[in-house]
Design a protein around this motif. Sequence first.
Motif, PDB file in Angstrom:
ATOM      1  N   TYR A  89      -9.311  21.228  64.987  1.00 10.59           N
ATOM      2  CA  TYR A  89      -7.970  21.247  65.559  1.00 10.59           C
ATOM      3  C   TYR A  89      -7.368  22.630  65.304  1.00 10.59           C
ATOM      4  CZ  TYR A  89      -3.650  19.319  67.384  1.00 10.59           C
ATOM      5  OH  TYR A  89      -2.554  19.058  68.177  1.00 10.59           O
TER       6      TYR A  89
ATOM      7  N   PRO B 110      -4.425  25.600  65.793  1.00 16.51           N
ATOM      8  CA  PRO B 110      -2.997  25.759  66.070  1.00 16.51           C
ATOM      9  C   PRO B 110      -2.741  26.683  67.257  1.00 16.51           C
ATOM     10  CG  PRO B 110      -3.607  27.146  64.225  1.00 16.51           C
ATOM     11  CD  PRO B 110      -4.823  26.332  64.565  1.00 16.51           C
TER      12      PRO B 110
ATOM     13  N   THR C 254      -2.979  27.760  74.598  1.00 15.57           N
ATOM     14  CA  THR C 254      -4.000  26.817  74.135  1.00 15.57           C
ATOM     15  C   THR C 254      -3.723  26.378  72.700  1.00 15.57           C
ATOM     16  OG1 THR C 254      -5.389  28.706  73.540  1.00 15.57           O
ATOM     17  CG2 THR C 254      -5.832  27.637  75.644  1.00 15.57           C
ATOM     18  N   ASP C 255      -3.915  25.083  72.455  1.00 12.60           N
ATOM     19  CA  ASP C 255      -3.806  24.562  71.097  1.00 12.60           C
ATOM     20  C   ASP C 255      -4.516  23.220  71.035  1.00 12.60           C
ATOM     21  OD1 ASP C 255      -1.981  23.008  72.568  1.00 12.60           O
ATOM     22  OD2 ASP C 255      -0.700  22.702  70.827  1.00 12.60           O
ATOM     23  N   GLY C 256      -4.668  22.724  69.821  1.00 16.59           N
ATOM     24  CA  GLY C 256      -5.357  21.444  69.651  1.00 16.59           C
ATOM     25  C   GLY C 256      -6.864  21.637  69.640  1.00 16.59           C
ATOM     26  N   TYR C 257      -7.528  20.885  70.461  1.00 20.56           N
ATOM     27  CA  TYR C 257      -8.982  20.991  70.558  1.00 20.56           C
ATOM     28  C   TYR C 257      -9.303  22.046  71.615  1.00 20.56           C
ATOM     29  CZ  TYR C 257      -8.487  16.730  67.900  1.00 20.56           C
ATOM     30  OH  TYR C 257      -8.141  15.820  66.928  1.00 20.56           O
TER      31      TYR C 257
ATOM     32  N   TYR D  62     -11.824  11.341  72.762  1.00 21.19           N
ATOM     33  CA  TYR D  62     -10.766  11.543  71.781  1.00 21.19           C
ATOM     34  C   TYR D  62      -9.458  10.949  72.288  1.00 21.19           C
ATOM     35  CZ  TYR D  62     -12.768  14.760  68.279  1.00 21.19           C
ATOM     36  OH  TYR D  62     -13.469  15.310  67.235  1.00 21.19           O
ATOM     37  N   HIS D  63      -9.173  11.207  73.560  1.00 24.57           N
ATOM     38  CA  HIS D  63      -7.890  10.802  74.154  1.00 24.57           C
ATOM     39  C   HIS D  63      -8.202  10.168  75.504  1.00 24.57           C
ATOM     40  CE1 HIS D  63      -3.767  10.603  75.169  1.00 24.57           C
ATOM     41  NE2 HIS D  63      -3.347  11.757  74.629  1.00 24.57           N
TER      42      HIS D  63
ATOM     43  N   SER E 155      -8.246  23.452  76.808  1.00 19.55           N
ATOM     44  CA  SER E 155      -7.940  22.740  75.567  1.00 19.55           C
ATOM     45  C   SER E 155      -7.308  21.388  75.889  1.00 19.55           C
ATOM     46  CB  SER E 155      -6.993  23.553  74.679  1.00 19.55           C
ATOM     47  OG  SER E 155      -5.700  23.661  75.263  1.00 19.55           O
TER      48      SER E 155
ATOM     49  N   SER F  84      -4.927  18.144  73.547  1.00 16.93           N
ATOM     50  CA  SER F  84      -4.262  17.770  72.304  1.00 16.93           C
ATOM     51  C   SER F  84      -3.700  16.362  72.490  1.00 16.93           C
ATOM     52  CB  SER F  84      -3.125  18.757  71.997  1.00 16.93           C
ATOM     53  OG  SER F  84      -2.050  18.566  72.906  1.00 16.93           O
ATOM     54  N   PRO F  85      -3.002  15.809  71.510  1.00 10.47           N
ATOM     55  CA  PRO F  85      -2.366  14.507  71.734  1.00 10.47           C
ATOM     56  C   PRO F  85      -1.420  14.491  72.938  1.00 10.47           C
ATOM     57  CG  PRO F  85      -2.431  14.975  69.402  1.00 10.47           C
ATOM     58  CD  PRO F  85      -2.922  16.221  70.099  1.00 10.47           C
TER      59      PRO F  85
ATOM     60  N   TYR G  46      -4.221  17.347  78.399  1.00 15.51           N
ATOM     61  CA  TYR G  46      -5.101  18.491  78.672  1.00 15.51           C
ATOM     62  C   TYR G  46      -4.317  19.676  79.214  1.00 15.51           C
ATOM     63  CZ  TYR G  46      -9.444  15.887  77.980  1.00 15.51           C
ATOM     64  OH  TYR G  46     -10.486  15.184  77.420  1.00 15.51           O
TER      65      TYR G  46
END
Length: 391
Positions: free
Chosen positions: A147, A149, A160-163, A211-212, A228, A230-231, A234
Amino acid sequence: MQNSSYQKALDLLYQASSDDGFLASAVAHSNYKRVWARDGVICGLAALASGDAQLIATFERTLAILARNQHETGTIPSNVLVTQNHEEVSYGGLAGRVDAVTWFIIGVCQYAFYMKDDSFLAKYKNHIVLCLKLMDAWEFNNKHLMYVPLSGNWADEYITDGYVLYDQLLRVWALKSYNYFEKSSEIEHKIKNISSQIEVNFMPESGGEKYHEKAYNEFDFKQFMPCSFSPAGYKTAFDAFANALALLLNLGSAAFQSKILSHCNALTAQMDLNLIPAFWPPIYPEDPDWNLLKNNCKYEFRNFPNTFHNGGVWPMVNGFYGIALVSKDQKKEAIAILEAMDVANKKADYHFYENYDSLNGTPNGVPFCAWSAAAAVLLEKYIFTDFKLLL
């Protein structure tokens, strides 16, 4: 590339060499007169490709200063400023730099491989093991993807952040490079798990547990992997560096890799410089991500549409894209990228700028960037000699 152009790129690497390693730029601008992890390793790869003993020695010094300043938690410096009596170490600005760790591992392994020197790897093995443990911790949920930042890698002013795809792929490359020497079944298993999660979560119709799940099912996949997720869902932009790494590492089916190549070639043909933009499409003030983009800068805003990370053309990224083309037997297309890089550099009087405006070809950012020159050297050798990276 013409011999004179190659020599100009090589000369800049000499100018960016210091007693402590490769500097990001040969001119004193902001914090570019420092030894950087990712810039230094990319310059080091070009040094290995060139076979130049003096530049290879600079690469060795680059790795040494990074290792010497590794944090006790395992973090590799983003950059180091050396003064007469002091080393000023930065592990990142607004956020830590995840890719400093992976580039360091890649750099050590590539050096040991090219120089056929296992003792060099042994010298830094404890540093690498600490890096590997840190990357395991960065997964947080122990599900094989780190993960990252916002502002956590080379695209430090982008969204871009997260995965983040780029960082997962660099980790795979780092692990594969290290395991060339270690021959560890545990590391091999980890490589397979990370690669599988990349395919499951970044590729269409891939099967497997996501994941999501909700975000994956709602996402409209194109002919490439998204940059990327994240919660929050995309991020849809095309990341040229990441997709080039995916091609180099041979991830995904042959059919999907072919789609990536088709997308890249078509996008390149649209550009004024006939070079691929780092991220595409650009983000404009009316777009939802604009507020996130405009606030993510420590000094001054540079991400105007078609420039910098926001649709700008980076020679460094094009160097790796060209290498990916060679790896997929598209040598003709790779030569076209190399020639287009030379045209852009020549227009700018071989100042090897950081990036160019994708709309009109205007040079942007800092001149005499070492990794811009490194990209030209690396791609030249990849096309016309038998030099190959350890992948």
